[in-house]
Write an enzyme that holds these catalytic residues in place. Structure first.
Site, PDB file in Angstrom:
ATOM      1  CG  ASP A   1      -1.937  -1.041   1.230  1.00 56.33           C
ATOM      2  OD1 ASP A   1      -1.956  -1.809   0.250  1.00 56.33           O
ATOM      3  OD2 ASP A   1      -2.726  -1.115   2.194  1.00 56.33           O
TER       4      ASP A   1
ATOM      5  CG  PHE B   1      -1.275   2.016  -4.843  1.00 59.57           C
ATOM      6  CD1 PHE B   1      -1.465   1.374  -6.052  1.00 59.57           C
ATOM      7  CD2 PHE B   1      -2.151   3.038  -4.474  1.00 59.57           C
ATOM      8  CE1 PHE B   1      -2.513   1.736  -6.896  1.00 59.57           C
ATOM      9  CE2 PHE B   1      -3.187   3.416  -5.312  1.00 59.57           C
ATOM     10  CZ  PHE B   1      -3.365   2.757  -6.522  1.00 59.57           C
ATOM     11  CG  ASP B   2      -0.870   5.122  -0.191  1.00 56.82           C
ATOM     12  OD1 ASP B   2      -1.764   4.880  -1.027  1.00 56.82           O
ATOM     13  OD2 ASP B   2      -0.967   4.858   1.022  1.00 56.82           O
TER      14      ASP B   2
ATOM     15  CB  SER C   1     -36.837  -6.066 -12.927  1.00 55.12           C
ATOM     16  OG  SER C   1     -38.145  -6.390 -13.306  1.00 55.12           O
ATOM     17  CG  LEU C   2     -33.582 -10.641 -13.967  1.00 57.66           C
ATOM     18  CD1 LEU C   2     -32.503 -11.298 -13.144  1.00 57.66           C
ATOM     19  CD2 LEU C   2     -33.515 -11.128 -15.408  1.00 57.66           C
TER      20      LEU C   2
ATOM     21  CD  GLU D   1     -24.775 -14.351 -14.931  1.00 63.84           C
ATOM     22  OE1 GLU D   1     -25.184 -13.309 -14.378  1.00 63.84           O
ATOM     23  OE2 GLU D   1     -24.567 -14.444 -16.150  1.00 63.84           O
TER      24      GLU D   1
ATOM     25  CE  LYS E   1     -32.591 -11.095  -8.536  1.00 71.12           C
ATOM     26  NZ  LYS E   1     -32.570  -9.961  -7.623  1.00 71.12           N
TER      27      LYS E   1
ATOM     28  CG  ASP F   1     -29.776  -7.959  -1.763  1.00 69.16           C
ATOM     29  OD1 ASP F   1     -30.394  -7.203  -2.535  1.00 69.16           O
ATOM     30  OD2 ASP F   1     -30.152  -8.211  -0.602  1.00 69.16           O
TER      31      ASP F   1
ATOM     32  NE  ARG G   1     -34.861  -1.498 -12.830  1.00 68.32           N
ATOM     33  CZ  ARG G   1     -35.471  -2.508 -12.275  1.00 68.32           C
ATOM     34  NH1 ARG G   1     -34.780  -3.361 -11.559  1.00 68.32           N
ATOM     35  NH2 ARG G   1     -36.743  -2.659 -12.405  1.00 68.32           N
TER      36      ARG G   1
ATOM     37  CD  GLU H   1     -27.204  -5.752  -8.381  1.00 69.19           C
ATOM     38  OE1 GLU H   1     -27.357  -5.677  -9.617  1.00 69.19           O
ATOM     39  OE2 GLU H   1     -28.151  -5.729  -7.578  1.00 69.19           O
TER      40      GLU H   1
ATOM     41  CE1 TYR I   1     -27.750  -8.604 -21.556  1.00 62.47           C
ATOM     42  CE2 TYR I   1     -28.936  -6.949 -20.267  1.00 62.47           C
ATOM     43  CZ  TYR I   1     -28.843  -7.769 -21.382  1.00 62.47           C
ATOM     44  OH  TYR I   1     -29.848  -7.748 -22.310  1.00 62.47           O
TER      45      TYR I   1
ATOM     46  CE  LYS J   1     -27.970 -12.792 -16.405  1.00 64.19           C
ATOM     47  NZ  LYS J   1     -26.802 -11.928 -16.264  1.00 64.19           N
TER      48      LYS J   1
ATOM     49  CE  LYS K   1     -35.590 -11.556  -5.573  1.00 67.43           C
ATOM     50  NZ  LYS K   1     -36.489 -10.773  -4.828  1.00 67.43           N
TER      51      LYS K   1
ATOM     52  CB  CYS L   1     -29.172   4.505  33.652  1.00 67.04           C
ATOM     53  SG  CYS L   1     -27.847   3.332  33.346  1.00 67.04           S
TER      54      CYS L   1
ATOM     55  CB  CYS M   1     -26.084   4.166  37.375  1.00 64.90           C
ATOM     56  SG  CYS M   1     -26.399   5.338  36.046  1.00 64.90           S
TER      57      CYS M   1
ATOM     58  CB  CYS N   1     -26.851   6.459  31.068  1.00 62.01           C
ATOM     59  SG  CYS N   1     -26.138   6.666  32.713  1.00 62.01           S
TER      60      CYS N   1
ATOM     61  CB  CYS O   1     -23.073   4.581  34.570  1.00 65.77           C
ATOM     62  SG  CYS O   1     -24.184   3.403  33.799  1.00 65.77           S
TER      63      CYS O   1
HETATM   64  S1  IVH Z   1     -29.225  -9.760 -15.310  1.00 66.30           S
HETATM   65  C1  IVH Z   1     -32.216  -8.012 -18.347  1.00 66.30           C
HETATM   66  N1  IVH Z   1     -27.695 -10.924 -13.538  1.00 66.30           N
HETATM   67  O1  IVH Z   1     -31.395  -8.354 -10.192  1.00 66.30           O
HETATM   68  C2  IVH Z   1     -31.558  -8.721 -17.250  1.00 66.30           C
HETATM   69  N2  IVH Z   1     -29.226  -9.282 -12.784  1.00 66.30           N
HETATM   70  O2  IVH Z   1     -34.332  -8.522 -10.429  1.00 66.30           O
HETATM   71  C3  IVH Z   1     -30.602  -7.889 -16.537  1.00 66.30           C
HETATM   72  N3  IVH Z   1     -29.071  -8.805 -10.377  1.00 66.30           N
HETATM   73  O3  IVH Z   1     -31.979  -5.308 -11.810  1.00 66.30           O
HETATM   74  C4  IVH Z   1     -30.239  -8.361 -15.210  1.00 66.30           C
HETATM   75  N4  IVH Z   1     -27.480 -10.258  -9.924  1.00 66.30           N
HETATM   76  O4  IVH Z   1     -29.897  -5.474 -10.345  1.00 66.30           O
HETATM   77  C5  IVH Z   1     -28.671 -10.017 -13.745  1.00 66.30           C
HETATM   78  N5  IVH Z   1     -26.241 -12.010 -12.091  1.00 66.30           N
HETATM   79  C6  IVH Z   1     -27.200 -11.116 -12.296  1.00 66.30           C
HETATM   80  C7  IVH Z   1     -27.738 -10.333 -11.255  1.00 66.30           C
HETATM   81  C8  IVH Z   1     -28.765  -9.426 -11.528  1.00 66.30           C
HETATM   82  C9  IVH Z   1     -28.277  -9.327  -9.432  1.00 66.30           C
HETATM   83  C10 IVH Z   1     -30.125  -7.798 -10.116  1.00 66.30           C
HETATM   84  C11 IVH Z   1     -30.112  -6.647 -11.102  1.00 66.30           C
HETATM   85  C12 IVH Z   1     -31.484  -6.614 -11.682  1.00 66.30           C
HETATM   86  C13 IVH Z   1     -32.270  -7.375 -10.673  1.00 66.30           C
HETATM   87  C14 IVH Z   1     -33.450  -8.022 -11.357  1.00 66.30           C
END
Ligand code: IVH
Length: 663
Positions: free
Chosen positions: A31, A34-35, A80-81, A110, A112, A114, A133, A169, A222, A284, A308, A402, A405, A420, A426
């Site tokens: 580090d 790098f710095d 979305s999916l 893949e 998913k 969060d 988005r 993500e 993607y 996919k 999910k 408290c 105390c 407190c 305390c």
């Molecule tokens: S593909 C058109 N791949 O899930 C499809 N989405 O519920 C584009 N997400 O808005 C999404 N992991 O934010 C894709 N491996 C993954 C993902 C993923 C998380 C999220 C993404 C999307 C949401 C859909």
């Protein structure tokens, strides 16, 4: 090497090392090294503004303060999916696809993530835009914030298409949340509850420097554009990896839906071992031609679906609400539950956060409650089964005094918690103070733990931290459960801790807002405790990274006689109150002088000059006031500063005159 060449070289080197560290997880240099390269580049860029590059590695530290985000239309809608929760749904999905094609096809599985989805646009190998988005049609331009995320490349390598988009993500690893929360707790603030919301909040901060401090990360999943390298999704991602993107290594190709289900089961079991949160699996179709054939519904692609994981929730009985008093006096209500299995562990307690939370959910003792371990690290009570509530149940009355105390609690405006304020006597606050002092990151005292601290306090052997160092073997031997050997270890541990460096002693004092990092900054800057004790507001805030809140807290702490007495006692016991960093002082030519450095210089950089001021006994101060000795001015010093100096009769000295003063 000419500056132009050196700048180009440093930019390349730094991006390479960023990639090694943040994408490959395999740093090549330290580090520190790098710095050093980074500050060399920063200096060169200051001196050569004509060579500015908005995608230089120096731009990752942030600095710009935005006044909002502009909404920008997406080139391709961000959909979305479709969600599924059962193997049956997945079989239906498989049947639908099989009806649309006669060919053999492959699925890509893949994780998913969060987090928050992001769309990145690259042109000629450079990041030009990052959009959230939003409503799917238009999103917010968060480019400045996204640039601070080190795993997102600002410049690509290899044979990338001239223009394309890549989506993924942005997320906060769990360790990142823990790290941020350590600081929040240190500051007496409510810890962040889950990584997703914290990542989302971080991305919407207006101060890019603040965003740069958040340990955000990003996986890309993607690729979109006209000239993609391959007609399979999987191969496109492998190519994107070569260009410098962070592509998940957990992705797998499978030929049948049964194999997909095995992948799902595997990750459902292993998901808690991952360093980040996932909430399901995305499936996919691999072939892009087939994807195009299948197309989209109004909301989501027909060629992909998300499975999910079940929200990990159980119901149990809330037996009792108890209240914890922290080291700073903050009160935290705790739900004591009838023990229940959740996400692989037995849960007996859950946080109720604060009075507002209890009131909002109307949580009462005896209730049947729902407990969840979602994104949160500590399980939380998410709701009450009202139907199951006892007829005679009464709303929870939050404590007013408290629990330890009996001092009346206060809740200051703007605070979410009750406090407190009886820090002096305390018991949990006293104990917390000791526990913090002896903890691993502070004095790391071997042979001393929470139980012994309790005993020592009970027996009246210690009431202040400094009392620890007055203990002798004979004092502790008579205590219950303390054998000869433990007593010896305790005394040896205390003795050894006298060599713990100053910054850790300073951290151990438990001054509000002085966490590990701040303690290091203060120790490095001021070198001795005496210099910190005598520092005034102005000198304090002139230190990089020290703001008003920290400065006020430190000054308040040392304005109290009992704290000064504590330092004196600890000094007498031989603890370190001087920074061991070697003495770099060269002369006392500037002794007692308070100097403001402003503008751009010819011979030395601004940082080098500041260092020289300190080496020759002077003090760097941030703003011009009556007590400023002189302003060391370079080219283009701001006119308002100049005016201020002149009106206060403060001398303005140029670089040559300054160098003459110290030679
Ligand atoms: S593909 C058109 N791949 O899930 C499809 N989405 O519920 C584009 N997400 O808005 C999404 N992991 O934010 C894709 N491996 C993954 C993902 C993923 C998380 C999220 C993404 C999307 C949401 C859909």
């Amino acid at each position: 090497m000419k500056p132009l060449e050196r700048i180009a070289f440093l930019r390349k080197e730094l991006s390479k090392h960023n990639h090694a560290y943040y994408v490959n997880d395999a740093p090549v240099i330290s580090d520190f090294e790098f710095d050093q390269l980074l500050s060399e580049l920063q200096e060169l860029e200051i001196h050569h503004p004509d060579l500015f590059d908005k995608n230089s590695p120096t731009q990752r530290v942030g600095g710009e303060v935005l006044d909002g985000f502009t909404a920008v239309k997406h080139n391709y809608r961000m959909l979305s999916l479709g969600n599924t929760y059962s193997p049956k749904d997945l079989h239906d999905f498989d049947v639908r696809i099989n009806k649309l094609t006669d060919d053999n096809f492959e699925y890509v599985c893949e994780l998913k993530y969060d987090g928050i989805s992001i769309s990145l646009t690259y042109e000629n190998g450079e990041l030009i835009q990052a959009l959230t988005r939003g409503d799917g049609t238009q999103g917010d331009d968060v480019t400045a914030n996204v640039k601070t995320i080190k795993s997102i490349p600002l410049k690509l390598k290899g044979d990338y298409p001239e223009k394309f988009e890549i989506r993924g993500e942005i997320f906060l690893p769990i360790a990142g949340l823990v790290q941020m929360n350590e600081i929040r707790i240190e500051q007496g603030l409510e810890p962040y509850a889950n990584p997703r919301n914290t990542a989302s909040g971080s991305l919407k901060l207006l101060d890019t420097k603040e965003v740069a401090k958040r340990p955000l990360d990003c996986y890309l999943y993607y690729l979109l554009g006209n000239n993609l390298p391959s007609n399979t999704h999987f191969d496109n991602l492998q190519k994107a990896k070569e260009w410098g993107f962070k592509i998940p290594s957990e992705i797998e190709r499978h030929k049948t839906i049964n194999d997909v289900l095995i992948f799902i089961e595997k990750w459902d079991a292993k998901r808690h071992d991952l360093p980040y949160e996932i909430d399901g699996i995305v499936i996919k179709v691999n072939d892009i031609n087939l994807q195009e054939e299948m197309g989209f519904t109004a909301k989501s692609p027909r060629w992909a679906i998300s499975y999910k994981f079940k929200a990990e929730q159980v119901s149990t009985i809330l037996e009792e609400i108890t209240y914890q008093v922290g080291r700073t006096g903050a009160i935290t209500p705790v739900a004591n539950l009838l023990p229940v299995q959740l996400a692989g562990t037995t849960v007996k307690r859950a946080s109720l956060h604060n009075a507002d939370q209890i009131e909002k959910l109307d949580i009462r003792e005896g209730d049947k409650v729902f407990v969840e371990k979602g994104g949160e690290i500590i399980p939380k009570v998410v709701g009450v089964e009202l139907k199951a509530r006892d007829l005679f149940s009464q709303p929870t009355r939050y404590i007013t005094h408290c629990p330890s105390c009996s001092t009346e609690l206060v809740r200051k405006e703007g605070d979410v918690k009750h406090y407190c304020l009886n820090a002096e006597s305390c018991p949990p606050q006293i104990k917390g103070k000791f526990e913090h002092f002896i903890s691993r990151k502070a004095m790391n005292i071997d042979g001393l733990g929470g139980e012994t601290i309790d005993l020592l306090i009970q027996e009246g052997l210690i009431s202040e931290i400094s009392d620890l160092y007055l203990l002798e073997k004979e004092d502790v031997l008579p205590l219950e459960r303390i054998a000869e050997k433990s007593a010896e270890n305790l005394i040896l541990g205390l003795k050894a801790s006298k060599n713990i460096p100053f910054e850790r002693v300073l951290f151990g004092l438990g001054i509000r807002y002085v966490g590990e990092t701040v303690a290091k900054v203060l120790a490095k800057h001021f070198k001795t405790i005496d210099a910190i004790i005598t520092a005034d507001m102005e000198t304090m805030i002139a230190v990089d990274e020290i703001g008003d809140k920290i400065a006020e807290s430190v000054i308040l702490y040392f304005s109290q006689q009992k704290n000064i007495d504590l330092i004196t006692a600890l000094k007498n016991s031989g603890l370190q109150f001087v920074s061991k960093v070697e003495d770099t002082s060269k002369s006392e030519h500037l002794k007692g002088m308070r100097i403001v450095v402003s503008g751009v210089f010819n011979i030395f950089s601004r940082n080098e000059l500041k260092k020289m001021i300190e080496e020759h006994g002077g003090k760097n101060v941030g703003s011009i006031s009556k007590s400023t000795t002189f302003v060391l001015a370079g080219e283009n010093m701001g006119p308002s500063k100049k005016e201020k100096a002149e009106s206060l009769g403060v001398n303005i000295v140029n670089e040559d005159e300054f160098l003459a003063k110290i030679s």
